[in-house]
Design an enzyme around this catalytic site. Structure first.
Site, short mmCIF file in Angstrom:
data_model
loop_
_atom_site.label_atom_id
_atom_site.label_comp_id
_atom_site.label_asym_id
_atom_site.label_seq_id
_atom_site.Cartn_x
_atom_site.Cartn_y
_atom_site.Cartn_z
N SER A 178 34.36 33.12 40.23
CA SER A 178 34.20 34.26 41.13
C SER A 178 33.36 35.38 40.55
O SER A 178 32.73 36.13 41.29
CB SER A 178 35.57 34.79 41.54
OG SER A 178 36.32 35.21 40.43
N HIS A 206 34.90 30.46 46.74
CA HIS A 206 33.50 30.90 46.88
C HIS A 206 32.54 29.76 47.23
O HIS A 206 31.34 29.98 47.31
CB HIS A 206 33.06 31.62 45.61
CG HIS A 206 33.91 32.82 45.32
ND1 HIS A 206 33.65 34.06 45.89
CD2 HIS A 206 35.05 32.96 44.60
CE1 HIS A 206 34.58 34.91 45.49
NE2 HIS A 206 35.45 34.27 44.71
N LYS A 237 36.31 34.92 53.07
CA LYS A 237 34.98 35.12 52.44
C LYS A 237 33.92 34.55 53.39
O LYS A 237 33.67 35.16 54.42
CB LYS A 237 35.01 34.50 51.05
CG LYS A 237 36.07 35.21 50.17
CD LYS A 237 36.08 34.72 48.75
CE LYS A 237 36.89 35.63 47.87
NZ LYS A 237 38.35 35.46 47.95
N1 PMP Z 1 40.64 32.58 44.27
C1 PMP Z 1 39.44 33.10 43.97
C2 PMP Z 1 38.52 32.33 43.09
C3 PMP Z 1 39.08 34.35 44.49
O1 PMP Z 1 37.91 34.90 44.18
C4 PMP Z 1 39.99 35.03 45.32
C5 PMP Z 1 39.68 36.37 45.97
N2 PMP Z 1 38.95 37.25 45.28
C6 PMP Z 1 41.22 34.45 45.58
C7 PMP Z 1 41.52 33.21 45.05
C8 PMP Z 1 42.26 35.15 46.41
O2 PMP Z 1 41.98 34.99 47.75
P1 PMP Z 1 42.50 36.07 48.83
O3 PMP Z 1 41.56 37.21 48.71
O4 PMP Z 1 42.44 35.36 50.13
O5 PMP Z 1 43.90 36.41 48.41
#
Ligand code: PMP
Length: 384
Positions: A178, A206, A237
């Site tokens: 991420s 992502h 996303k």
């Molecule tokens: N996994 C990854 C790799 C993320 O980047 C994120 C969100 N930034 C999440 C899980 C969490 O997802 P959510 O925002 O739907 O809670």
């Protein structure tokens, strides 16, 4: 009352350039946004396909609210599981090529629930050191033994797997990292799983919508499928709405439904969101131009940012991090860009390791070449 202690901790944080603050959007998410009363060109959202404010999704959400109201009223296992949730789960499973899927309210909850439901005391979780915080929290919550391997270091992972003699083995990794934008070596990970009889949980937050044919995600990108793979992705996303899902063999999904506490003990998400997500999936399937546009913008950005004093990290995804180093320098650079009307977030520890503070540039199919040219020009000017 320990207020002074709390204040001192906050002051320390501020002194290290680590205090975070929220900026307030006064417009819909998009490439042009109004933040704290000012217009900005934004490179800081995970809305990679430009769907978060798409008229078809807005209309679907309205129609979903007309039909199902606003609240789900209960958890899924009580009386909060609607036909729209069910239809979405089926569509998601088919889309990513898995027999079954379970939807969660957020990606954070999906990771907590999946890991906690599948492993426990006596089992071992193997985790990439750059995994998302939700995977890190999930493995701690599970009470399994934890072994962390250096980022994408398959040799170290192989050693750790070989040393583990008993219990279930679960490898967990971001599919697209991420804060780095690089893609995990999924074929190698799967080969290790087969060799050591392990499972692989891929967090494709992502990659879903962005990678692979029609945006089917990282499994389609690598043309891979295995019952050992437990696929997780988020829907807030590229999909432009909110929520997440886990897709896997039917027995895994049934185990999650019975055991995942973050699924069981929470109110189901509003069913209207599932209606909007079904509309989003039609756009994912039909509009390849969005992914093609992203590829063009990525190439333009990477070419244009050559010769800067900061390192553009290796990445083929819309996450294009520019490594700056210190917290103070990255904050200053982000502020300077803001003064030019461009918003790129500064990412600092503990989100990334010490000394690797960076600008996280994220591209969207809603950007055009002129937007990317404006960012390139501003960064070259600030480098002088
Ligand atoms: N996994 C990854 C790799 C993320 O980047 C994120 C969100 N930034 C999440 C899980 C969490 O997802 P959510 O925002 O739907 O809670």
């Amino acid at each position: 009352m320990p207020f002074t202690e709390l204040q001192n901790e906050l002051d320390d944080r501020a002194a290290q350039g680590l205090l975070r603050r929220r900026r307030m959007l006064e417009s819909a998410q998009g490439v042009r946004i109004i933040v704290d009363g000012q217009d900005y060109l934004s490179f800081c959202s995970n809305d990679y396909l430009g769907l978060a404010n798409h008229p078809q999704l807005v209309a679907a959400l309205q129609q979903g609210a007309q039909q199902f109201g606003t609240g789900s009223g209960a958890s899924h296992l009580v009386s909060g599981h609607f036909s729209a949730h069910q239809a979405l789960e089926q569509a998601l499973a088919d889309f990513v090529g898995k027999p079954a899927a379970l939807s969660f309210s957020t990606g954070y909850m999906a990771n907590l629930g999946a890991v906690q439901a599948l492993v426990g005391r006596g089992d071992t979780v193997f985790a990439d050191k750059l995994n998302h915080a939700s995977l890190n929290d999930a493995m701690l919550l599970s009470r399994a033994e934890v072994k962390r391997y250096r980022h994408n270091d398959m040799a170290q992972l192989a050693e750790q797997l070989a040393q583990t003699m008993s219990g279930r083995k679960l490898i967990i990794t971001d599919a697209v990292f991420s804060m780095d934008g690089d893609i995990a070596p999924v074929p190698e990970l799967l080969a290790l799983c087969e060799q050591h009889d392990a499972w692989l949980l891929l967090d494709d937050a992502h990659g879903f919508g962005v990678l692979g044919e029609q945006g089917r995600g990282v499994l389609s990108h690598f043309r891979l499928e295995s019952p050992r793979i437990i696929y997780m992705a988020t829907l807030g996303k590229a999909a432009g709405v909110s929520g997440a899902f886990v897709a896997a063999e039917a027995v895994v999904i049934e185990t999650l439904l019975q055991n995942a506490r973050s699924y069981i003990y929470t109110t189901a998400s509003p069913p209207a969101l599932s209606v909007a997500l079904l509309a989003s999936m039609s756009i994912l399937r039909e509009e390849d131009w969005r992914r093609e546009r992203l590829q063009q913008l990525i190439a333009q950005l990477r070419e244009g940012l050559r010769g800067l004093p900061w390192t553009l990290m290796q990445s083929d995804t819309p996450i294009q991090p520019l490594l700056v180093g210190s917290n103070e320098s990255v904050l200053a650079l982000s502020e300077d860009l803001r003064a030019c009307g461009i918003w790129v977030p500064a990412i600092r520890p503990p989100t990334v390791p010490q000394g690797t503070a960076r600008l996280r540039i994220s591209l969207s199919a809603a950007h055009d070449a002129a937007d990317v040219a404006a960012l390139i020009e501003a960064l070259h000017e600030l480098a002088l």
